[in-house]
Each structure stands twice: as C-alpha cells, then as structure tokens.
Scaffold this motif. Structure first.
Motif, short mmCIF file in Angstrom:
data_model
loop_
_atom_site.label_atom_id
_atom_site.label_comp_id
_atom_site.label_asym_id
_atom_site.label_seq_id
_atom_site.Cartn_x
_atom_site.Cartn_y
_atom_site.Cartn_z
N GLY A 115 0.80 -1.22 0.00
CA GLY A 115 0.00 0.00 0.00
C GLY A 115 0.84 1.27 0.00
O GLY A 115 0.58 2.20 -0.77
N VAL A 119 1.01 4.49 -2.69
CA VAL A 119 0.86 5.92 -2.37
C VAL A 119 2.06 6.70 -2.90
O VAL A 119 1.91 7.77 -3.49
CB VAL A 119 0.67 6.10 -0.84
CG1 VAL A 119 0.80 7.57 -0.44
CG2 VAL A 119 -0.68 5.54 -0.41
N TYR A 148 -4.16 8.61 7.21
CA TYR A 148 -3.05 7.64 7.23
C TYR A 148 -2.89 7.08 5.82
O TYR A 148 -3.87 6.63 5.21
CB TYR A 148 -3.36 6.50 8.20
CG TYR A 148 -2.28 5.44 8.23
CD1 TYR A 148 -1.25 5.49 9.17
CD2 TYR A 148 -2.27 4.40 7.30
CE1 TYR A 148 -0.25 4.53 9.18
CE2 TYR A 148 -1.27 3.45 7.30
CZ TYR A 148 -0.26 3.52 8.25
OH TYR A 148 0.73 2.57 8.26
N GLY A 150 0.29 5.21 5.03
CA GLY A 150 1.40 4.26 5.00
C GLY A 150 2.60 4.78 5.76
O GLY A 150 2.57 5.89 6.32
N GLU A 220 -8.51 9.37 2.17
CA GLU A 220 -9.09 8.03 2.37
C GLU A 220 -10.60 8.20 2.25
O GLU A 220 -11.21 8.82 3.12
CB GLU A 220 -8.77 7.51 3.77
CG GLU A 220 -7.32 7.25 4.06
CD GLU A 220 -7.07 7.18 5.57
OE1 GLU A 220 -7.15 6.09 6.13
OE2 GLU A 220 -6.82 8.24 6.18
N ASP A 254 -7.15 7.04 -1.76
CA ASP A 254 -6.45 5.88 -1.21
C ASP A 254 -7.51 4.90 -0.69
O ASP A 254 -8.03 5.05 0.41
CB ASP A 254 -5.53 6.37 -0.08
CG ASP A 254 -4.86 5.23 0.67
OD1 ASP A 254 -5.20 4.07 0.41
OD2 ASP A 254 -4.01 5.53 1.53
N ILE A 256 -6.90 1.76 -0.27
CA ILE A 256 -6.13 0.59 0.13
C ILE A 256 -6.86 -0.21 1.20
O ILE A 256 -6.95 -1.44 1.15
CB ILE A 256 -4.72 1.05 0.59
CG1 ILE A 256 -3.93 1.49 -0.65
CG2 ILE A 256 -3.99 -0.04 1.38
CD1 ILE A 256 -2.71 2.35 -0.35
#
Ligand code: PMP
Length: 449
Positions: A115, A119, A148, A150, A220, A254, A256
């Motif tokens: 992940g 990014v 967040y 990574g 996110e 993101d 992920i």
C-alpha cells in the motif's frame, strides 16, 4: 509447549511491525499453525476468530479453496518475471479487470507491491505529471487531519497520525494539512452530511489560496481507518472532486483499506459517484494472500509521460516484484469470487446484523460513539461519556481488550481505545454474534477496572 518454543525462537531473531518488542516479555506472541475461513489456529489447538481480517487484508477467509487452487496452478507455470520489457497473462488480465471495475475514466494500471508503495507512486506520478506539463511550481500536497497513507517517508508525510509520524518529522516533506470531516466532532443532532459539508470549507479555502503550488489532494474515502476508524459522509468526496476540477489539482483516493466492498460498494468512491485521478488499491486486492498494489490513473495523465525517450519524461519508478505473477493470480481469483457470488448483497446482510449487534454498546457509560460504514463497525471507548474525555493512553485499555478477547478466542486489535470490527466477508451470522459478545465482555471487563 510448541507455542512457547516457537515464540522463544521468534523473539530471539525477529523484530515485529507496530510493536514495542519489550511488551513480549509479558505478553505472549501467538504462533499460528493454520487458518481456515475466519479462524486461525495455534500449535496447541486454540482457535481465534480473525475479526480484523489480519490487518484488513483478508476478504474470503484463510485458505480459501478458490484462491488456493488458482495459486497452485500459477505456481506450476510462472512464479515471477521481470516486469520491464516482459509481461504475462495474469498481470494483463488483472489490469483489464481493474480498469473495467473501477470508476469511469481510470484506464491505466501501474503495479507496486504494498500500500505505501502505491501511495508513493501516486504522489510521484502527480508531481511528475505537472513537471511534464511545465508547471514545475506545483510541488505540494494537501491532506486531511488524522489521515493515514502508510509508513514509507512520502506516505508518512501525507499522513497525520502523530503516533507514527512525529518521530520522523524532520525527515518528511512539508504538506498542507486541513481539518477533517471526521463526524465524531459533529454537533449533537447534526447529520454526517451536514457536518461533512460544513467541514469542506477548510479544504476549499486551502485550494483557493494555494492551488497554484499544489499537485494533488490525497484522501481516504469515507473512513480514516488507521486514524481510529473515523468516518464521514460521501458528500465531502463529491465537493472535493468538484473543487479539484475547479482549481486544477489532482485527486488521489487511497482505497487501500476501504476498497473491494468494505464500505458497502465495491469502491467507496462509488458512493459519491466520483472518479479520482489516481486510485490506490492494495490489501484486499489479493484476498489477503500476497503483497500487491495497483495505482489506477487516466489516459490524460498517462499521456503526459508518453513521448520520445530523449524527452526524458518517462515514469522510471520500479520495484523488483512489480506485477508478481502469483500475486496477480491471487487477485484474479479474488475478483472471480466477486464475479461468481453476490458478495455485496451478502455483505449488506452481514452489515445489517452488525448494526443490530452493535446496538447494545450504545448506552454503555464508557462508549462515546458507535459508528458504522458497511462492514466496518467502531466503538469509541471513553472515560467520560458526557465530556468524551478519553482514558489516559498510558492505561492501554485497548490492549487490555485485545488480551481479554484473545483469551476468549477472538482476535480484536483496538486502535487506541477504539474497538472495531472488520471481519472477512465469509463470516457467518453466528460468528458475528460470538465476535460482538466477546467484545462486549472485554469492554465491560476493562472499563470496570
Ligand atoms: N493507506 C491506507 C488507507 C492504509 O490503511 C494502509 C495500511 N494500513 C496503507 C495505505 C499502507 O499499506 P501497507 O501497509 O501495505 O504499506
């Protein structure tokens, strides 16, 4: 005995992630012998329900027969090949599928192997795109508070969880961090949509003032997972897409953690009917089997790198394991399960059951909030329900929940004092009941101390 022997050998040579290793002088490490469905089994026959999908990666259970079979077959043909100058069927088919199922306009797939790497790729591609377009003043990124992305230095820089970031601050690039739509902070009686809309003003203002020097906003969608499972309304994403278009800034989503059905739709962006300029995927991409990530982007961005070699405009970023054949095959097998079964419909039934099971936590005197987005439920423990004063972090109540739940056969791993559930999609209604019951007992146990 076998557990203890393995634990001892491990602690003599290993260094585990996200762990103060000293803790293991008192808390035992748990060696796992096998997994099946939602269950993990240690070497002494103890079983643990994996309520957090082994760090949010597992979708269809451990030792899934469909993914196992696909991998065994792939293994007999090709394990890996250099991905520059060479290609293979699994990588091609997976990219075709990802382009087909992700939001409209995403037509190119770049692989990486975790992940954080995805990014990094998205950040570098965005920056590099503007360089290639002659806009070299665009060097900054905008991110949200409590986000967040990574742990590598670029990904850490665009994140905002102090626990992971603070120590490394002198090493990190400067970013613009704006107030989050995190609905935990909405006024009493205010809807998620109203609060999220109201909070957008901060991002709009930052774009208004700084768009000229900004490459991209990274976000996110819907859930800030590592930031204690804080949630917000899809309207924020809609406003963000519009503003990024208006101010000429890329949007990096993101997904992920939230991609592949976690939030109720296959991708969280669908709930706002938006397409980002970059979409980062990993974790559930391989069903939790192998490390793989993908960055999906548009023709327009791809086109800005496509030229004669002498122009030196190519994206030269590379990882040795780019497009690993086994990982791509695991991802294809995972997507085949989405194709052959109505996973999202089944998830909505499971999510509804989770809503019901979470009800009992609402009135507990140490619960400030119970929140849910799709297959993610979070329970915010506090010292004082009225003032929302948190427990002092030094008391490590979340860790106590973890230890208690493990002793009852459930793997929960609270984020600070937030208990959350993010189980594999193959969990049954009865297993959901066990999971919530054990969490309840654990919470009662650690809040009455
Ligand atoms: N972005 C998000 C939203 C994540 O949740 C994570 C992992 N928790 C990452 C990036 C980093 O992924 P990885 O751990 O594979 O580097």
């Amino acid at each position: 005995m076998k557990n203890a022997i393995l634990s001892q050998r491990d602690l003599a040579v290993l260094w585990h992630p996200c762990t103060q290793m000293h803790d293991h002088e008192t808390f035992p490490l748990i060696p796992i012998k096998s997994g099946e469905g939602v269950w993990l089994e240690d070497f002494e026959g103890n079983r643990y329900l994996d309520a957090i999908s082994s760090w949010w990666v597992n979708l269809f259970g451990h030792a899934n027969p469909i993914i196992n079979a696909a991998l065994k077959n792939q293994l007999d043909n090709l394990e890996h090949v250099i991905f520059a100058g060479f290609t293979h069927e699994a990588a091609i088919e997976l990219a075709e599928k990802l382009v087909a199922i992700t939001p409209a306009g995403l037509s190119r797939c770049f692989y990486a192997d975790n992940g954080s790497a995805a990014v990094e790729v998205a950040l570098k591609m965005s920056f590099h795109y503007w360089q290639n377009c002659g806009q070299s003043q665009k060097t900054k990124f905008i991110t949200l508070e409590n986000s967040y992305h990574g742990e590598t230095l670029g990904a850490l820089a665009v994140g905002d969880v102090a626990l992971y970031k603070k120590t490394y601050a002198p090493l990190l690039m400067d970013v613009m961090t704006v107030s989050s739509p995190d609905c935990y902070f909405r006024e009493e009686g205010e809807s998620w949509a109203d609060y999220s809309t109201r909070q957008f003003v901060h991002l709009e203002q930052t774009l208004q003032q700084h768009a000229n020097e900004v490459c991209a906003v990274i976000i996110e969608p819907l859930v800030q997972c590592a930031g204690n499972m804080r949630m917000y309304d899809a309207v924020y994403l809609k406003l963000l897409r519009e503003a990024c278009d208006k101010y000429g800034v890329h949007l990096i989503t993101d997904e992920i953690a939230v991609g592949f059905g976690r939030t109720g739709t296959l991708f969280a962006c669908e709930q706002a009917a938006i397409s980002p300029d970059f979409l980062c995927l990993s974790k559930g991409l391989t069903g939790g089997y192998l490390p793989l990530s993908a960055v999906l982007t548009t023709d327009k961005i791809y086109g800005a790198f496509y030229d004669d070699y002498e122009k030196l405009s190519a994206f030269l970023h590379s990882h040795s394991y780019t497009g690993n054949a086994l990982a791509c095959r695991a991802a294809l097998a995972t997507l085949s399960i989405f194709e052959s079964q109505d996973v999202l419909a089944n998830n909505s039934i499971l999510a509804a059951k989770m809503t019901v099971l979470a009800q009992r936590f609402l009135n507990h005197p140490n619960v400030a909030e119970v929140r849910q987005t799709g297959m993610i439920v979070a329970i915010e423990l506090v010292k004082n329900k009225t003032t929302r004063d948190p427990y002092p972090w030094q008391e490590r109540r979340g860790l106590q929940v973890y230890r208690y739940a493990l002793s009852k056969g459930v793997l929960l791993r609270p984020l600070g004092n937030v208990i959350y559930f993010m189980p594999p999609y193959v969990i049954t209604q009865d297993e959901l009941t066990v999971m919530f019951d054990v969490a309840w007992q654990a919470m009662v146990n650690v809040t009455t101390k």
